[in-house]
Write a protein that holds these residues in place. Structure first.
Motif: not given
Length: 84
Positions: A42-50, A55-59
């Motif tokens: 979640y923290l490494i994901a780009p800050n675009e809405p979805p 990324f969190g779900l994949i993590g």
């Protein structure tokens, strides 16, 4: 040590989750692994809405896979014939 003593000791280390006994140490390890992978992704994901959600779900899925590889099931099945 008798069989009852071993069972009593094992019962103290287990808790019931969804009508199944779970070893506390294994539960804590899997919770830590899944939390770290989910939050890290979640923290490494780009800050675009979805993207943070994806990324969190994949993590979380990656954490589940790692936990299932590291922690082996301890369930044993015994078949007992019923006598009439």
């Amino acid at each position: 040590m008798s069989n009852r003593d071993v069972r009593a000791n094992q019962d103290e280390e287990n808790i019931e989750v969804w009508e199944d006994l779970v070893h506390i140490k294994d539960l804590m390890i899997s919770l830590i692994i899944c939390s770290v992978t989910t939050l890290g992704a979640y923290l490494i994901a780009p800050n675009e809405p979805p993207k943070p959600l994806i990324f969190g779900l994949i993590g979380a899925v990656i954490g589940f896979i790692i936990s299932s590889i590291l922690i082996k099931p301890k369930r044993t099945f015994r078949y007992v014939k019923e006598e009439e």
